[in-house]
Enzyme design. Structure first.
Site, PDB file in Angstrom:
ATOM      1  N   GLU A 105       1.486  -3.002   2.102  1.00  0.00           N
ATOM      2  CA  GLU A 105       1.563  -3.482   3.478  1.00  0.00           C
ATOM      3  C   GLU A 105       0.228  -4.036   3.979  1.00  0.00           C
ATOM      4  O   GLU A 105       0.200  -4.997   4.745  1.00  0.00           O
ATOM      5  CB  GLU A 105       1.983  -2.296   4.343  1.00  0.00           C
ATOM      6  CG  GLU A 105       2.632  -2.643   5.632  1.00  0.00           C
ATOM      7  CD  GLU A 105       3.199  -1.382   6.277  1.00  0.00           C
ATOM      8  OE1 GLU A 105       2.666  -0.981   7.321  1.00  0.00           O
ATOM      9  OE2 GLU A 105       4.159  -0.810   5.720  1.00  0.00           O
ATOM     10  N   ASP A 106      -0.890  -3.415   3.565  1.00  0.00           N
ATOM     11  CA  ASP A 106      -2.179  -3.687   4.200  1.00  0.00           C
ATOM     12  C   ASP A 106      -3.269  -4.234   3.293  1.00  0.00           C
ATOM     13  O   ASP A 106      -4.419  -4.325   3.710  1.00  0.00           O
ATOM     14  CB  ASP A 106      -2.696  -2.393   4.846  1.00  0.00           C
ATOM     15  CG  ASP A 106      -1.799  -1.906   5.976  1.00  0.00           C
ATOM     16  OD1 ASP A 106      -1.066  -2.724   6.552  1.00  0.00           O
ATOM     17  OD2 ASP A 106      -1.828  -0.695   6.268  1.00  0.00           O
TER      18      ASP A 106
END
Length: 179
Positions: A56-57
């Site tokens: 996600e990051d």
């Protein structure tokens, strides 16, 4: 495998900090993984705890997780990875739906993550006051809705013998933060 997952996450999140502090971001996945390990969950679940925000990051993709840690770890991470192309509301509704219908290990991972986030938020609110809400994509009312929905839906389909203590801790944290 767990040590490798921790090192992979440390590398992936290098230089990132938590939303409301200067704390290194990696402190969060470490706490999530440790909570899962202390609760006696599988090595795959613990690895997913370290890796849950990597896709996600960071620039890494789910294929990188699968190649390095296997299909099961990748499956757990993928189940908890938000699609950032969707709106905040769509992403959070998806997570609520996942936590409601998912297998137990996915639920454990999501709730361990949400609990750690909420405990961090509670600490930040005490230290910095309501200004911390300015750092979120959604205000306090939407955050309350989201966290209360997780707390309600996380129990669906779990036999009471398999409910970890940290589920109750999450419910209490939701009550304290959103009183």
């Amino acid at each position: 495998m767990k040590q490798l997952a921790k090192e992979f996450a440390e590398k992936a999140h290098h230089g990132q900090t938590r939303k409301n502090s200067k704390a290194p971001y990696i402190t969060h996945p470490i706490r999530v993984a440790e909570r899962l390990e202390e609760s006696g969950y599988s090595d795959e679940a613990v690895c997913a705890g370290y890796l849950h925000d990597v896709v996600e990051d960071t620039p890494y993709e789910i294929e990188d997780i699968k190649e390095t840690f296997g299909a099961r770890v990748a499956e757990l991470v993928a189940a908890h990875t938000e699609d950032k192309s969707k709106s905040w509301q769509e992403r959070k509704q998806h997570t609520i739906d996942v936590v409601k219908h998912a297998e137990n290990e996915v639920k454990y991972l999501i709730v361990a993550d949400k609990l750690d986030n909420l405990l961090g938020l509670e600490h930040d609110l005490k230290a910095q006051g309501d200004s911390v809400w300015d750092n979120f994509n959604a205000g306090v009312e939407k955050q309350k809705w989201y966290n209360e929905a997780i707390a309600t839906n996380m129990y669906v389909g779990i036999n009471s013998d398999y409910v970890p203590d940290f589920f109750d801790e999450y419910v209490e944290a939701v009550k304290r933060v959103f009183k």
